[in-house]
Motif scaffolding. Sequence first.
Motif, PDB file in Angstrom:
ATOM      1  N   LYS A  79       0.857  -1.183   0.000  1.00 22.55           N
ATOM      2  CA  LYS A  79       0.000   0.000   0.000  1.00 22.55           C
ATOM      3  C   LYS A  79       0.893   1.232   0.000  1.00 22.55           C
ATOM      4  O   LYS A  79       1.786   1.361   0.846  1.00 22.55           O
ATOM      5  CB  LYS A  79      -0.903  -0.008   1.231  1.00 22.55           C
ATOM      6  N   GLY A  80       0.675   2.152  -0.944  1.00 26.92           N
ATOM      7  CA  GLY A  80       1.492   3.355  -1.039  1.00 26.92           C
ATOM      8  C   GLY A  80       0.640   4.608  -1.132  1.00 26.92           C
ATOM      9  O   GLY A  80      -0.406   4.614  -1.789  1.00 26.92           O
ATOM     10  N   GLY A  81       1.076   5.679  -0.482  1.00 27.54           N
ATOM     11  CA  GLY A  81       0.337   6.931  -0.438  1.00 27.54           C
ATOM     12  C   GLY A  81       0.110   7.348   1.001  1.00 27.54           C
ATOM     13  O   GLY A  81       0.763   6.844   1.919  1.00 27.54           O
ATOM     14  N   LEU A  82      -0.802   8.256   1.211  1.00 29.65           N
ATOM     15  CA  LEU A  82      -1.122   8.704   2.563  1.00 29.65           C
ATOM     16  C   LEU A  82      -2.042   7.684   3.221  1.00 29.65           C
ATOM     17  O   LEU A  82      -3.161   7.442   2.761  1.00 29.65           O
ATOM     18  CB  LEU A  82      -1.808  10.073   2.504  1.00 29.65           C
ATOM     19  N   SER A 134      -0.383  12.209  18.303  1.00 27.42           N
ATOM     20  CA  SER A 134       0.859  11.895  17.588  1.00 27.42           C
ATOM     21  C   SER A 134       1.994  11.526  18.533  1.00 27.42           C
ATOM     22  O   SER A 134       2.991  10.939  18.105  1.00 27.42           O
ATOM     23  CB  SER A 134       1.282  13.077  16.718  1.00 27.42           C
ATOM     24  N   ILE A 135       1.879  11.865  19.818  1.00 28.02           N
ATOM     25  CA  ILE A 135       2.890  11.452  20.794  1.00 28.02           C
ATOM     26  C   ILE A 135       2.848   9.936  20.978  1.00 28.02           C
ATOM     27  O   ILE A 135       3.883   9.279  21.084  1.00 28.02           O
ATOM     28  CB  ILE A 135       2.668  12.167  22.137  1.00 28.02           C
ATOM     29  N   TYR A 136       1.646   9.383  20.979  1.00 32.29           N
ATOM     30  CA  TYR A 136       1.459   7.974  21.309  1.00 32.29           C
ATOM     31  C   TYR A 136       1.241   7.095  20.076  1.00 32.29           C
ATOM     32  O   TYR A 136       1.456   5.883  20.142  1.00 32.29           O
ATOM     33  CB  TYR A 136       0.246   7.823  22.238  1.00 32.29           C
ATOM     34  N   LEU A 137       0.819   7.696  18.965  1.00 34.58           N
ATOM     35  CA  LEU A 137       0.438   6.917  17.795  1.00 34.58           C
ATOM     36  C   LEU A 137       1.167   7.391  16.542  1.00 34.58           C
ATOM     37  O   LEU A 137       1.361   8.593  16.360  1.00 34.58           O
ATOM     38  CB  LEU A 137      -1.063   7.049  17.535  1.00 34.58           C
ATOM     39  N   PRO A 138       1.544   6.469  15.661  1.00 29.61           N
ATOM     40  CA  PRO A 138       1.970   6.876  14.317  1.00 29.61           C
ATOM     41  C   PRO A 138       0.715   7.154  13.500  1.00 29.61           C
ATOM     42  O   PRO A 138       0.032   6.231  13.049  1.00 29.61           O
ATOM     43  CB  PRO A 138       2.731   5.656  13.803  1.00 29.61           C
ATOM     44  N   GLU A 139       0.367   8.415  13.323  1.00 27.80           N
ATOM     45  CA  GLU A 139      -0.909   8.748  12.691  1.00 27.80           C
ATOM     46  C   GLU A 139      -0.886   8.549  11.186  1.00 27.80           C
ATOM     47  O   GLU A 139      -1.924   8.274  10.577  1.00 27.80           O
ATOM     48  CB  GLU A 139      -1.278  10.197  13.006  1.00 27.80           C
ATOM     49  N   ARG A 140       0.301   8.697  10.567  1.00 26.78           N
ATOM     50  CA  ARG A 140       0.368   8.615   9.118  1.00 26.78           C
ATOM     51  C   ARG A 140       1.630   7.888   8.682  1.00 26.78           C
ATOM     52  O   ARG A 140       2.666   7.998   9.319  1.00 26.78           O
ATOM     53  CB  ARG A 140       0.346  10.013   8.489  1.00 26.78           C
ATOM     54  N   ALA A 141       1.500   7.156   7.587  1.00 32.53           N
ATOM     55  CA  ALA A 141       2.646   6.551   6.928  1.00 32.53           C
ATOM     56  C   ALA A 141       2.441   6.736   5.424  1.00 32.53           C
ATOM     57  O   ALA A 141       1.389   7.194   4.981  1.00 32.53           O
ATOM     58  CB  ALA A 141       2.774   5.078   7.286  1.00 32.53           C
ATOM     59  N   PHE A 142       3.472   6.360   4.634  1.00 35.81           N
ATOM     60  CA  PHE A 142       3.359   6.525   3.190  1.00 35.81           C
ATOM     61  C   PHE A 142       3.632   5.247   2.418  1.00 35.81           C
ATOM     62  O   PHE A 142       3.445   5.204   1.214  1.00 35.81           O
ATOM     63  CB  PHE A 142       4.270   7.658   2.709  1.00 35.81           C
ATOM     64  N   ILE A 143       4.055   4.198   3.123  1.00 41.31           N
ATOM     65  CA  ILE A 143       4.163   2.891   2.488  1.00 41.31           C
ATOM     66  C   ILE A 143       3.967   1.831   3.559  1.00 41.31           C
ATOM     67  O   ILE A 143       4.387   2.015   4.713  1.00 41.31           O
ATOM     68  CB  ILE A 143       5.505   2.707   1.754  1.00 41.31           C
ATOM     69  N   GLN A 144       3.301   0.751   3.191  1.00 37.18           N
ATOM     70  CA  GLN A 144       3.056  -0.322   4.153  1.00 37.18           C
ATOM     71  C   GLN A 144       2.992  -1.656   3.431  1.00 37.18           C
ATOM     72  O   GLN A 144       2.363  -1.777   2.374  1.00 37.18           O
ATOM     73  CB  GLN A 144       1.750  -0.072   4.916  1.00 37.18           C
ATOM     74  N   PHE A 145       3.646  -2.661   4.010  1.00 39.86           N
ATOM     75  CA  PHE A 145       3.615  -4.032   3.512  1.00 39.86           C
ATOM     76  C   PHE A 145       2.863  -4.879   4.539  1.00 39.86           C
ATOM     77  O   PHE A 145       3.195  -4.861   5.730  1.00 39.86           O
ATOM     78  CB  PHE A 145       5.033  -4.584   3.325  1.00 39.86           C
ATOM     79  N   THR A 146       1.849  -5.602   4.103  1.00 38.28           N
ATOM     80  CA  THR A 146       1.090  -6.457   5.000  1.00 38.28           C
ATOM     81  C   THR A 146       0.907  -7.833   4.381  1.00 38.28           C
ATOM     82  O   THR A 146       1.049  -8.014   3.163  1.00 38.28           O
ATOM     83  CB  THR A 146      -0.301  -5.860   5.308  1.00 38.28           C
ATOM     84  N   GLY A 147       0.586  -8.801   5.226  1.00 36.52           N
ATOM     85  CA  GLY A 147       0.324 -10.151   4.749  1.00 36.52           C
ATOM     86  C   GLY A 147      -0.132 -11.038   5.877  1.00 36.52           C
ATOM     87  O   GLY A 147      -0.039 -10.670   7.052  1.00 36.52           O
ATOM     88  N   LYS A 148      -0.632 -12.213   5.517  1.00 38.81           N
ATOM     89  CA  LYS A 148      -1.074 -13.178   6.524  1.00 38.81           C
ATOM     90  C   LYS A 148      -0.738 -14.585   6.061  1.00 38.81           C
ATOM     91  O   LYS A 148      -0.659 -14.867   4.858  1.00 38.81           O
ATOM     92  CB  LYS A 148      -2.570 -13.030   6.790  1.00 38.81           C
ATOM     93  N   LEU A 156      -1.307 -16.068  11.230  1.00 39.62           N
ATOM     94  CA  LEU A 156      -0.294 -15.078  11.579  1.00 39.62           C
ATOM     95  C   LEU A 156      -0.375 -13.925  10.581  1.00 39.62           C
ATOM     96  O   LEU A 156      -0.633 -14.132   9.395  1.00 39.62           O
ATOM     97  CB  LEU A 156       1.100 -15.704  11.537  1.00 39.62           C
ATOM     98  N   ASP A 157      -0.162 -12.717  11.059  1.00 41.37           N
ATOM     99  CA  ASP A 157      -0.173 -11.563  10.159  1.00 41.37           C
ATOM    100  C   ASP A 157       0.925 -10.598  10.544  1.00 41.37           C
ATOM    101  O   ASP A 157       1.409 -10.597  11.684  1.00 41.37           O
ATOM    102  CB  ASP A 157      -1.537 -10.863  10.190  1.00 41.37           C
ATOM    103  N   TYR A 158       1.312  -9.757   9.594  1.00 38.75           N
ATOM    104  CA  TYR A 158       2.378  -8.794   9.841  1.00 38.75           C
ATOM    105  C   TYR A 158       2.085  -7.502   9.100  1.00 38.75           C
ATOM    106  O   TYR A 158       1.288  -7.447   8.158  1.00 38.75           O
ATOM    107  CB  TYR A 158       3.735  -9.347   9.384  1.00 38.75           C
TER     108      TYR A 158
END
Length: 393
Positions: A127-130, A168-182, A190-192
């Motif tokens: 997943k890429g983007g905001l 934002s102190i406690y959570l990563p509110e935004r990312a721009f790329i993510q790899f997921t799977g199960k 199992l998932d990551y």
Amino acid sequence: MRKSAFKLIILVLGLISQTTFAQSDLQIFGFAQTQLKYQKGSYERFLTVNGVKQTSLASNYDQESTNFISGSVQQMNIFFRKEMTDNVTAWVNFEILNNYSSDNKWGGMNLEEAWVSYQYDDLLTIKGGLLVPRFNHLNEIKNRMPLIPYITRPLIFEPTLKNTIHPSIYLPERAFIQFTGKLPVENVTLDYALFGGNSETQYQNSDPTRLIETGADSVTFKMVGGRIGAKYGDFYAGVSTTFDAANYQAVLKENVKRNRIGFDFGGTVQNVFFEGEYIGVSLKPKNTNTDINKSFYYATLGYNLTEQWYIYGSHSTLKDKENPAFKNGLNGNILGAGFKPLPSLTLKVEYSSYKCNDTFDVDVPVAPGVSMKFPYTVDIDFKAVQIAASFLF
């Protein structure tokens, strides 16, 4: 003049019809949560000298109280989704808060998500983007109000409170790329998730006179993190972490290395549902030995009375060693219920209470170059009753 206006209207209608035809598979949907809220509470901080509350010292005394009834559109989200192919999906999410009005300077409107994903197989989706990263359980779905029981979410997950508690102190509110799977392993799946993105929002440029565009990250270091989880039937659990830096330039003249570690669990047993999370924030400054670590946890237990009715209770505690008032914790308690007359409509009622009362010593100047320690008290006590309607459209 009238003919020109008529031609313009025809042209616009033609463009709209062409766009609608060209994007006939574009899904546009959303939800809104409206509420009626009664709140009563107070915030007070004061110095005590020889056992007497000092209200005459303006710099050491502050008091504010609330007692109001107000109706509002607490939150509305509009989603755009399009399946470009069987493996490629695009998603956009606009979020509107607190009776948003640009004319009256109320609330806020944000582009929360805008991403495209590619699913290679069950083991890998990119997943890429905001995007909102998968950190613990609630972070990724906190803005899906019809899917969660709350009206006001546990402390750090409530965007309408972000002027008081900075998520934002406690959570990563935004990312721009993510790899997921199960990966299914016998009866366990199992998932990551692995993700990366910009540094915290305090590093984002908001000055239009600078040489970089507004909204751009102004530093070279980034945030990276991930989650590993497991699901067995209706039960899940996971561990998450992130690595980045916090902006302490104004106080410590440094960027402080920060590590978040999170644990989450949840599930259902017949009609009982439960969930909980813990987040610890470790900060390691170089220019001070002061402990500025923070933590947060919440636990929710509920019961589905029928397919339409549910009840629940939730407790949360936020601790912040950097803020003396929150060293022992800001505690929140919620009791609520919901009724689903339609699959697309949930009616909710909720009672919430937030309290913090702590006394600590502070240095007070009593003469030129001389200071003494006196007890300083911070007392927070807010209660609210809310009714809300959460509906899909």
